[in-house]
Design an enzyme around this catalytic site. Structure first.
Site, PDB file in Angstrom:
ATOM      1  N   PRO A  92       0.914  -1.319  -0.245  1.00  0.00           N
ATOM      2  CA  PRO A  92       0.114  -0.126   0.181  1.00  0.00           C
ATOM      3  C   PRO A  92       0.516   1.287  -0.071  1.00  0.00           C
ATOM      4  CG  PRO A  92      -0.471  -1.839   1.711  1.00  0.00           C
ATOM      5  CD  PRO A  92       0.512  -2.231   1.265  1.00  0.00           C
ATOM      6  N   GLU A  93       0.174   2.007   0.022  1.00  0.00           N
ATOM      7  CA  GLU A  93       0.582   3.774   0.319  1.00  0.00           C
ATOM      8  C   GLU A  93       1.550   3.871   1.340  1.00  0.00           C
ATOM      9  OE1 GLU A  93      -0.589   8.542  -0.574  1.00  0.00           O
ATOM     10  OE2 GLU A  93      -2.215   6.480  -0.443  1.00  0.00           O
ATOM     11  N   ALA A  94       2.873   4.644   1.181  1.00  0.00           N
ATOM     12  CA  ALA A  94       3.361   5.078   2.553  1.00  0.00           C
ATOM     13  C   ALA A  94       3.273   3.619   3.461  1.00  0.00           C
ATOM     14  CB  ALA A  94       2.629   5.776   3.339  1.00  0.00           C
TER      15      ALA A  94
END
Length: 356
Positions: A92-94
Site C-alpha cells: 500500500p501507499e506509505a
C-alpha cells in the site's frame, strides 16, 4: 437456424486462421495491511516528506521505507505471496513509515504546537534515506523470494538512488501538503520488465486525467494504484481506469485505524478504512477481491493477452485518440529548489590571434 448461429458461421468463414500463440500469464499479489506506526523496523521485518513508490527488481538493490525492523511484517507477506507463486508483490501507499490518517501534528492557523512538532519528529524518524540499509534489506528479500516488489514509502529527501526506479507523488492531498513534499515529472516512470510494463499512480493522483494519460502514453500494462481511500466509491475509479487504460489495475489499501493527537492507542471501533484491495483486468473483470474484511493477500493470474484484447475496440492513446485536436506535453525535467551556476573563465583572450 437462429440468427446468432448464422452470425457465428459467418464470422468463422471470414476470420483468418491465426496460429494459437499462448498468452503470457503473470501471477500478482497485492498486500492489504496496516503499517506498524512509529516503528519502521517492525514494518519491514528483520525533509520534505515525499511519498515514494519503489520498483524493486530481483537483481537490483531495493528500497523500503523506514528502519530495518519494518522488514518483519513486509517479509512475512512477501514470503506468503511467493509461496503461492507470485511474481509481482505490491504494497500500500506509505507502507513504510505509514499514512498518518487522523494525525494533526498540532497544525492550526496561527498556532505553533510543541506537542505537534514532537509528533512530527517521531514520524520523520520513521522515514528512510534512499539508498540506505532499508534498501539493502528489501533488495535482499526480493532476491530471496525471486519477486518484483513495489513498495510505498516515506523518504527523507536529500540523497540520490537508482535501483529499478521510484515514483514520487506529484500532488499530496489536503493536509498531506503540510508534511509531504511534491514530486515532479522526473519520477513518472513506466518500466519495461519481463512481467510487463510496470508503473504507478498514488492515491488521488488516480483522479488526475492528465497524469493517467502520461502513463497510458508510456504503454503501462501493470498499473499499481496504492491508495489510502478505502471508500466503496473508489472501486468505481479503479474499474474505470482499467477499462480506460486497457491495463491491469492492482489496488492495495490499508486496513487502517484512525489516529489522533489525544489517543495514541487504537481500538477495533476506531477502524476508518476497511481496505477494499482489488485486482481488475483490462476488460473490466474483477480478478480478485475486493477485500473489506481484514489484512491479507489478494492474488490473481494476469493474462497479458487481455491488454491487446481490450485495445481492439478502445485504445486511449492509439486509434481512439485525436492528436490533431488533443495533445499532452509532459515536462520530465527535475525541478530543484536551489540551482548553482558556476562562472566560466576564458582560458585565452578572444582578441589574440589563434594558432592554426
Amino acid at each position: 437456424m437462429s440468427g446468432s448461429e448464422e452470425m457465428s458461421k459467418a464470422l468463422n468463414a471470414t476470420t483468418p486462421g491465426f496460429p494459437d500463440i499462448p498468452s503470457t500469464i503473470v501471477r500478482a499479489t497485492i498486500v492489504q495491511a496496516s503499517t506498524v506506526y512509529n516503528d519502521t523496523p517492525k514494518t519491514i521485518g528483520n525533509s520534505p516528506f515525499l511519498l515514494l513508490f519503489f520498483f524493486l527488481r530481483v537483481s537490483v538493490k531495493i528500497v523500503s521505507n523506514g528502519l530495518l525492523e519494518f522488514a518483519e511484517k513486509a517479509e512475512k507477506f512477501i514470503a506468503e505471496a511467493a509461496s503461492d507463486g507470485a511474481q509481482l508483490v505490491v504494497f500500500p501507499e506509505a507502507f513504510i513509515a505509514g499514512y498518518p490518517r487522523g494525525y494533526r501534528f498540532g497544525i492550526g492557523v496561527g498556532v505553533h504546537n510543541e506537542a505537534g512538532r514532537d509528533c512530527f519528529r517521531r514520524y520523520h524518524a520513521s522515514a528512510i534515506v534512499v539508498p540506505g540499509p532499508e534498501v539493502d534489506k528489501l533488495a535482499e528479500i526480493a532476491r530471496k523470494y525471486k519477486v518484483y516488489l513495489v513498495m510505498g514509502a516515506m523518504e527523507k529527501d536529500g540523497s540520490e538512488g537508482r535501483f529499478l526506479g521510484k515514483h514520487r507523488k506529484v500532488m499530496p492531498t489536503s493536509l498531506e501538503r503540510c508534511i509531504w513534499g511534491f514530486g515532479d515529472g522526473s519520477t513518472i516512470p513506466v518500466y519495461d520488465t519481463p512481467l510487463g510494463k510496470l508503473g504507478a499512480a498514488i492515491c488521488w493522483e488516480n483522479r488526475m486525467p492528465l497524469y493517467r494519460t502520461s502513463l497510458y502514453g508510456k504503454g503501462i500494462e501493470l498499473y499499481c494504484a496504492p491508495t489510502a481511500d478505502g471508500s466503496k466509491e473508489w472501486q468505481s475509479s479503479m474499474m474505470h481506469i482499467a477499462i480506460e487504460g486497457g491495463c491491469f489495475v492492482l489496488f492495495p489499501d490499508h486496513a487502517d485505524y484512525l489516529f489522533t493527537d489525544w489517543y495514541p492507542d487504537q481500538h477495533q471501533e476506531a477502524i476508518v478504512s476497511q481496505g477494499g484491495s482489488v485486482i481488475i483486468s483490462p476488460l473490466g473483470k474483477i480478478l480478485a477481491g475486493p477485500n473489506f474484511e481484514s489484512e491479507g493477500l489478494i492474488t490473481a493470474d494476469l493474462d497479458l493477452g487481455d491488454v491487446a484484447r481490450a485495445k481492439l475496440y478502445f485504445d486511449v492513446v492509439g486509434h481512439y485518440s485525436r492528436p490533431e485536436i488533443f495533445n499532452l506535453t509532459v515536462n520530465e525535467t527535475p525541478k530543484k529548489p536551489v540551482t548553482f551556476v558556476s562562472k566560466s573563465v576564458k582560458a585565452e583572450d578572444d582578441s589574440e590571434p589563434q594558432d592554426k
